[in-house]
Design a protein around this motif. Structure first.
Motif, PDB file in Angstrom:
ATOM      1  N   ALA A   1     -27.882 -24.283  23.214  1.00  0.00           N
ATOM      2  CA  ALA A   1     -28.199 -23.300  22.166  1.00  0.00           C
ATOM      3  C   ALA A   1     -29.104 -22.195  22.703  1.00  0.00           C
ATOM      4  O   ALA A   1     -28.908 -21.009  22.401  1.00  0.00           O
TER       5      ALA A   1
ATOM      6  N   PHE B   1     -27.036 -19.981  24.877  1.00  0.00           N
ATOM      7  CA  PHE B   1     -26.136 -19.189  24.037  1.00  0.00           C
ATOM      8  C   PHE B   1     -26.863 -17.982  23.446  1.00  0.00           C
ATOM      9  O   PHE B   1     -26.369 -16.849  23.518  1.00  0.00           O
ATOM     10  N   TYR B   2     -28.037 -18.207  22.883  1.00  0.00           N
ATOM     11  CA  TYR B   2     -28.745 -17.094  22.234  1.00  0.00           C
ATOM     12  C   TYR B   2     -29.310 -16.105  23.244  1.00  0.00           C
ATOM     13  O   TYR B   2     -29.375 -14.896  22.958  1.00  0.00           O
TER      14      TYR B   2
ATOM     15  N   ILE C   1     -26.246 -14.032  23.952  1.00  0.00           N
ATOM     16  CA  ILE C   1     -25.895 -13.182  22.810  1.00  0.00           C
ATOM     17  C   ILE C   1     -26.846 -11.995  22.703  1.00  0.00           C
ATOM     18  O   ILE C   1     -26.418 -10.839  22.506  1.00  0.00           O
ATOM     19  N   ILE C   2     -28.151 -12.254  22.844  1.00  0.00           N
ATOM     20  CA  ILE C   2     -29.146 -11.177  22.746  1.00  0.00           C
ATOM     21  C   ILE C   2     -28.956 -10.165  23.880  1.00  0.00           C
ATOM     22  O   ILE C   2     -28.965  -8.949  23.650  1.00  0.00           O
TER      23      ILE C   2
ATOM     24  N   SER D   1     -25.709  -8.224  23.340  1.00  0.00           N
ATOM     25  CA  SER D   1     -25.857  -7.336  22.177  1.00  0.00           C
ATOM     26  C   SER D   1     -26.616  -6.074  22.549  1.00  0.00           C
ATOM     27  O   SER D   1     -26.264  -4.962  22.122  1.00  0.00           O
TER      28      SER D   1
ATOM     29  N   TYR E   1     -20.499 -12.101  14.551  1.00  0.00           N
ATOM     30  CA  TYR E   1     -21.585 -13.059  14.347  1.00  0.00           C
ATOM     31  C   TYR E   1     -22.878 -12.341  13.964  1.00  0.00           C
ATOM     32  O   TYR E   1     -23.627 -12.782  13.081  1.00  0.00           O
TER      33      TYR E   1
ATOM     34  N   ASN F   1     -25.205 -12.503  10.369  1.00  0.00           N
ATOM     35  CA  ASN F   1     -26.645 -12.761  10.373  1.00  0.00           C
ATOM     36  C   ASN F   1     -27.414 -11.603   9.744  1.00  0.00           C
ATOM     37  O   ASN F   1     -28.416 -11.825   9.048  1.00  0.00           O
TER      38      ASN F   1
ATOM     39  N   ASN G   1     -27.190 -20.317   9.827  1.00  0.00           N
ATOM     40  CA  ASN G   1     -26.829 -21.053  11.032  1.00  0.00           C
ATOM     41  C   ASN G   1     -27.079 -22.561  10.912  1.00  0.00           C
ATOM     42  O   ASN G   1     -26.997 -23.278  11.909  1.00  0.00           O
TER      43      ASN G   1
ATOM     44  N   THR H   1     -19.087 -23.616  20.969  1.00  0.00           N
ATOM     45  CA  THR H   1     -20.404 -23.225  20.459  1.00  0.00           C
ATOM     46  C   THR H   1     -20.611 -23.730  19.045  1.00  0.00           C
ATOM     47  O   THR H   1     -21.684 -24.255  18.702  1.00  0.00           O
TER      48      THR H   1
END
Length: 528
Positions: free
Chosen positions: A23, A26-27, A30-31, A34, A332, A336, A369, A511
């Protein structure tokens, strides 16, 4: 010699460590991605404005009209609600006012508020509300009353949207000048919430003339809130308040200023009960802490909109030019963003309602989430609306006995209530399609009982896979309903079953599988 048995708790702790590590990775990814997408495409996006975080050259994503309006009006709303709360609470304390007296005070305050919001269109609000009051008082003791109540309210819900709040010219040329004084906020948008309150008043008055089936003692024995000495929402909504169905309390309930624009939704019985005796579940300290948590949430939203521009990608249509991986990230991120937006809006108005002595159900009690099935998601998204739907639509339609049929009726109503748009109906029916297999699987799961460690392991793994599928379906349904529309659905389907899209689809599924397993661990921790 004794054989060592494997400790299931030890293996689950090892699994938890792996899941947390995944996790975090993954974040972080993603950050990072992004930020890269935002920096690559910011010049092509709509709705970016000069920001205030980090530097004078930073940009802020204010492309969402709803959030832009709320954000820009926060200072004036805070000043207005602060003044309203001070006046109402002072008069209650010094004059020892109960429900009838406070209804007059809040009705006067709220009508001033509505005059600013809607101008001359307040006439439409009060006219339809008065007709509903007469309908309830005249027909409430008839067996066909629920049908009549629904027909009346759905008729005006539809007409308000079709005729866009009506024009005063339909009453004659002499009234046309009033169209120049329609206020600052479209009345028929806010009236969707008034419709829910009118139905609530009608049903609660209708049930007040029937024998109650609510077992108070049995409920108190089961409810952890009631056991702690507090009053839960269930108790408030089932209270006998036969003396509170007056015109002043009814109108006060419909236009109560702190909850008028966006809710949260509270039913008539619970509102009238707290108008009589203010809520005591939240102390002054609790309310202050609630407000401070909201300020922290606002900071997180500012951080998100200054860095990532998720909603601007959706509004600009730029997602069509991105790779499948980036489309997943934007989708995603939009979900959020939507969650945090509604979290802030609903909790802001709930805060002021608490200050004024009215506790409403909490919307968004659980993070987006941390929901691995559709039922949990909808119970925790617009939670107060969910409670309203269960009480006034789901149970009258037959409850769990007709669950497969009821979800279609309920989600169709929810779509129409939001707006008369095909993309919302598409969202509603897609959600129902995804709901049906989940209900079938849940029904089968209740009959299955694991009798061994392997059986328990197998059941948990299958549940995690089902959760991953559900989250994927939920994400698609919400993207179609709120971002890409039905036409974008075909594009989405065409992009993912490709050489570039299949690895992304697999990674997305893994995921969501990991996320579901983490949710299981959270639930296990709560049970301990």
């Amino acid at each position: 010699m004794k054989m060592k048995t494997k400790n299931p708790n030890h293996s689950r702790r090892g699994e938890l460590v792996i899941m947390i590590a995944y996790a975090i990775a993954f974040y972080v990814f993603i950050i990072r991605r992004s930020l890269e997408i935002a920096n690559e495409h910011f010049s092509k996006l709509y709705g970016l404005r000069p920001g205030w975080l980090f530097s004078s050259y930073s940009l802020n994503d204010v492309s969402d009209a709803q959030w832009r309006n709320v954000r820009s009006n926060l200072p004036i709303l805070t000043a207005v609600f602060g003044a309203f709360a001070m006046v109402a609470n002072t008069l209650r304390a010094y004059l020892h006012l109960k429900a009838r007296g406070m209804s007059v005070i809040w009705l006067f305050i709220s009508l001033i508020y509505l005059c600013y919001l809607h101008g001359a269109c307040i006439i439409f609000v009060l006219a339809i509300a008065s007709l509903n009051f007469l309908l309830v008082k005249i027909f409430a003791q008839r067996n066909y009353f629920p049908f009549l109540l629904w027909i009346f309210n759905i008729f005006f819900l539809s007409c308000n949207r079709v005729y866009e709040g009506y024009s005063f010219s339909i009453f004659g040329q002499r009234w046309t000048f009033l169209d120049n004084y329609r206020g600052t906020f479209r009345w028929h948008i806010c009236f969707n919430f008034v419709i829910l309150r009118m139905i609530s008043f009608g049903y609660d008055y209708y049930w007040a003339h029937q024998d109650s089936r609510f077992d108070h003692e049995k409920h108190v024995q089961r409810c952890h809130i009631c056991k702690s000495g507090k009053l839960c929402y269930q108790i408030l909504q089932e209270r006998n308040i036969s003396n509170s169905f007056s015109l002043s309390i009814y109108l006060c309930y419909l236009v109560y200023a702190p909850l008028y624009i966006a809710g949260p939704i509270i039913n008539f019985n619970a509102f009238a009960s707290q108008l009589e005796v203010p809520q005591s579940n939240f102390s002054s300290r609790d309310v202050v802490l609630y407000g401070l948590r909201w300020i922290f949430g606002l900071f997180l939203m500012e951080l998100m909109t200054h860095l990532f521009y998720y909603n601007a990608f959706a509004i600009s249509g730029m997602w069509k030019l991105l790779s499948p991986l980036d489309v997943f990230i934007i989708g995603y991120g939009v979900l959020n963003f939507m969650w945090l937006k509604f979290f802030l809006i609903w909790r802001y108005f709930r805060f002021w309602s608490l200050v004024c002595g009215i506790e409403t159900p909490e919307n968004m009690p659980r993070c987006l989430n941390n929901c691995h099935n559709l039922e949990t998601f909808w119970k925790n998204w617009h939670a107060s609306f969910n409670k309203w739907l269960v009480r006034y639509l789901y149970i009258p339609l037959g409850g769990s006995r007709r669950k497969l049929l009821n979800v279609w009726v309920i989600f169709t109503f929810v779509a129409i209530w939001h707006d008369l748009e095909w993309k919302l109906l598409s969202w509603a029916w897609l959600t129902c399609l995804f709901f049906v297999p989940e209900m079938v699987v849940k029904s089968a799961a209740h009959t299955f009982q694991a009798k061994s460690a392997f059986g328990e392991f197998l059941f948990r793994e299958l549940s995690a896979i089902a959760g991953a599928i559900t989250i994927t379906c939920l994400m698609i349904a919400n993207l179609v309903g709120y971002v890409i529309g039905p036409s974008g659905f075909n594009w989405l389907i065409s992009r993912f079953p490709t050489r570039e899209g299949l690895p992304v689809l697999s990674g997305m599924f893994i995921t969501f599988y990991v996320g579901t397993k983490l949710m299981f661990h959270i639930e296990d921790a709560k049970q301990r």
